[in-house]
Design an enzyme around this catalytic site. Structure first.
Site, short mmCIF file in Angstrom:
data_model
loop_
_atom_site.label_atom_id
_atom_site.label_comp_id
_atom_site.label_asym_id
_atom_site.label_seq_id
_atom_site.Cartn_x
_atom_site.Cartn_y
_atom_site.Cartn_z
N ASP A 100 14.36 3.28 10.82
CA ASP A 100 12.77 2.99 10.64
C ASP A 100 12.27 4.03 11.92
O ASP A 100 11.09 3.33 12.28
CB ASP A 100 12.47 1.40 10.65
CG ASP A 100 13.21 0.94 9.55
OD1 ASP A 100 13.18 1.51 8.48
OD2 ASP A 100 13.51 -0.12 9.41
N LEU B 293 21.54 5.07 5.94
CA LEU B 293 21.86 6.16 5.63
C LEU B 293 22.56 6.95 6.91
O LEU B 293 21.89 6.69 7.94
CB LEU B 293 20.82 7.06 5.18
CG LEU B 293 20.32 6.67 3.97
CD1 LEU B 293 18.63 7.35 3.63
CD2 LEU B 293 20.96 6.85 2.61
N HIS C 250 8.05 1.12 4.86
CA HIS C 250 8.64 -0.03 5.70
C HIS C 250 7.67 -0.97 5.70
O HIS C 250 6.52 -0.79 6.24
CB HIS C 250 9.14 0.46 7.04
CG HIS C 250 9.94 -0.48 7.91
ND1 HIS C 250 11.06 -1.32 7.55
CD2 HIS C 250 9.50 -1.17 8.92
CE1 HIS C 250 11.50 -2.07 8.38
NE2 HIS C 250 10.37 -2.17 9.12
N GLN D 128 -0.62 -3.23 -0.58
CA GLN D 128 -1.07 -2.35 0.21
C GLN D 128 -0.01 -1.07 0.10
O GLN D 128 -0.33 0.16 0.04
CB GLN D 128 -1.35 -2.70 1.58
CG GLN D 128 -2.38 -3.45 1.98
CD GLN D 128 -3.83 -2.91 1.13
OE1 GLN D 128 -4.11 -1.93 1.64
NE2 GLN D 128 -4.45 -3.89 0.50
N GLU D 129 1.14 -1.70 0.08
CA GLU D 129 2.28 -0.23 0.07
C GLU D 129 1.90 0.32 -1.36
O GLU D 129 1.95 1.62 -1.43
CB GLU D 129 3.52 -1.02 -0.42
CG GLU D 129 4.03 -1.88 1.10
CD GLU D 129 5.53 -2.52 0.71
OE1 GLU D 129 6.32 -1.84 0.09
OE2 GLU D 129 5.77 -3.51 1.52
N SER E 160 8.71 -1.76 -7.61
CA SER E 160 7.28 -1.57 -8.01
C SER E 160 6.82 -0.64 -7.19
O SER E 160 5.78 0.04 -7.84
CB SER E 160 6.29 -3.11 -7.58
OG SER E 160 6.75 -3.37 -6.19
N ASN E 161 7.22 -0.17 -6.08
CA ASN E 161 6.63 0.97 -5.49
C ASN E 161 6.90 2.42 -6.23
O ASN E 161 5.96 3.18 -6.40
CB ASN E 161 7.13 1.19 -3.89
CG ASN E 161 6.40 0.11 -3.03
OD1 ASN E 161 5.27 0.72 -2.58
ND2 ASN E 161 7.21 -0.64 -2.56
N MET F 294 18.23 0.12 0.06
CA MET F 294 18.75 -0.84 0.80
C MET F 294 20.17 -0.50 1.40
O MET F 294 21.03 -1.39 1.72
CB MET F 294 18.93 -2.32 0.19
CG MET F 294 17.49 -2.88 -0.31
SD MET F 294 16.11 -2.87 1.14
CE MET F 294 16.62 -4.21 2.06
N ARG F 295 20.38 0.83 1.49
CA ARG F 295 21.55 1.40 2.40
C ARG F 295 21.22 1.90 3.49
O ARG F 295 20.35 2.86 3.56
CB ARG F 295 22.24 2.13 1.32
CG ARG F 295 22.56 1.75 -0.02
CD ARG F 295 23.54 0.58 -0.04
NE ARG F 295 24.96 0.43 0.67
CZ ARG F 295 25.35 -0.52 1.00
NH1 ARG F 295 25.01 -1.91 0.92
NH2 ARG F 295 26.48 -0.40 1.83
C1 GRF Z 1 9.02 -3.14 -0.18
O1 GRF Z 1 8.74 -4.07 0.34
C2 GRF Z 1 9.30 -2.13 0.68
O2 GRF Z 1 8.51 -1.90 1.74
C3 GRF Z 1 10.70 -2.25 1.03
O3 GRF Z 1 11.51 -2.81 0.23
C4 GRF Z 1 10.40 -3.45 -0.82
C5 GRF Z 1 10.60 -2.58 -2.21
O4 GRF Z 1 9.85 -3.15 -3.23
N1 GRF Z 1 11.47 -1.42 1.62
P1 GRF Z 1 9.77 -2.50 -4.58
O5 GRF Z 1 11.23 -2.54 -5.06
O6 GRF Z 1 9.15 -1.49 -4.52
O7 GRF Z 1 8.91 -3.60 -5.49
#
Ligand code: GRF
Length: 198
Positions: A147, A95, A111, A175-176, A14-15, A92-93
């Site tokens: 992080d 690095l 994050h 908010q992201e 989604s981001n 989710m790896r």
């Molecule tokens: C988000 O909460 C981001 O902060 C975290 O992983 C999630 C990713 O969500 N690192 P999406 O795949 O962008 O929906």
């Protein structure tokens, strides 16, 4: 010339969608050149294709514990795509220092906590356990320690009575979606002053 931006993800993306959409705005200093995942089945890849962005996947599993070999393949494909900036968006790896140093100054991450609080996983549960009255998200430059790295922006949300980690995650995710595009736009234009959204 705009900066060529690659986005790395592992999940629903989604981001990534918000970042790609934002780069279509007039005068944006970056353009999306590649969305890549360590999971060939990641939902974000189909979303990227639907947005007309090139996609690629390097499955980390055949590499076993050989992270450098996995990352060398990532870098090869990122460079073949001409990437000048990388946005980690739910990638989710962990690095290695070698990969991070190679891309240092050119790689951002989002994050789901108000860093420096709650590096790592389960950030919202930890904020609840601590009795915090707010949560949030942080966009930062990626440096070798997990992080850490210069903060480029934060957005805050309240923690409400009766909240669950999922409820907080949903509030933070909204908010992201505001924060990451805002930070990318500024970063691609060479601005490093952090922004604080409320
Ligand atoms: C988000 O909460 C981001 O902060 C975290 O992983 C999630 C990713 O969500 N690192 P999406 O795949 O962008 O929906």
């Amino acid at each position: 010339m705009t900066k060529a931006c690659a986005i790395l993800l592992s999940g629903g993306g989604s981001n990534m969608v918000k970042l790609v959409e934002s780069m279509a705005e007039a005068g944006h200093p970056a353009r999306p050149v590649l969305v890549m995942s360590n999971d060939p089945d990641a939902g974000g890849l189909a979303k990227a294709r639907a947005l007309g962005v090139a996609t690629d996947a390097v499955n980390h599993r055949p590499f076993g514990k050989d992270r450098p070999a996995f990352e060398a393949e990532l870098t090869k494909r990122l460079e073949a795509a001409g990437a000048e900036l990388i946005c980690l968006a739910g990638f989710m790896r962990v690095l290695t220092e070698g990969f991070v140093r190679h891309w240092e100054g050119r790689m951002l991450n989002i994050h789901p906590s108000l860093l420096p609080k709650y590096r790592g996983l389960h950030t919202h549960a930890r904020a609840l356990e601590a009795g915090d009255d707010e949560a949030g998200c942080t966009v930062h430059e990626v440096t070798p320690a997990l992080d850490e790295g210069p903060i480029l922006g934060q957005a805050r949300v309240p923690i409400l009575s009766g909240d669950t980690p999922d409820a907080i995650a949903a509030r933070v995710l909204a908010q992201e979606h505001r924060l990451y595009p805002a930070c990318l736009r500024r970063f691609a234009a060479g601005e490093r002053e952090p922004i604080w959204l409320s």
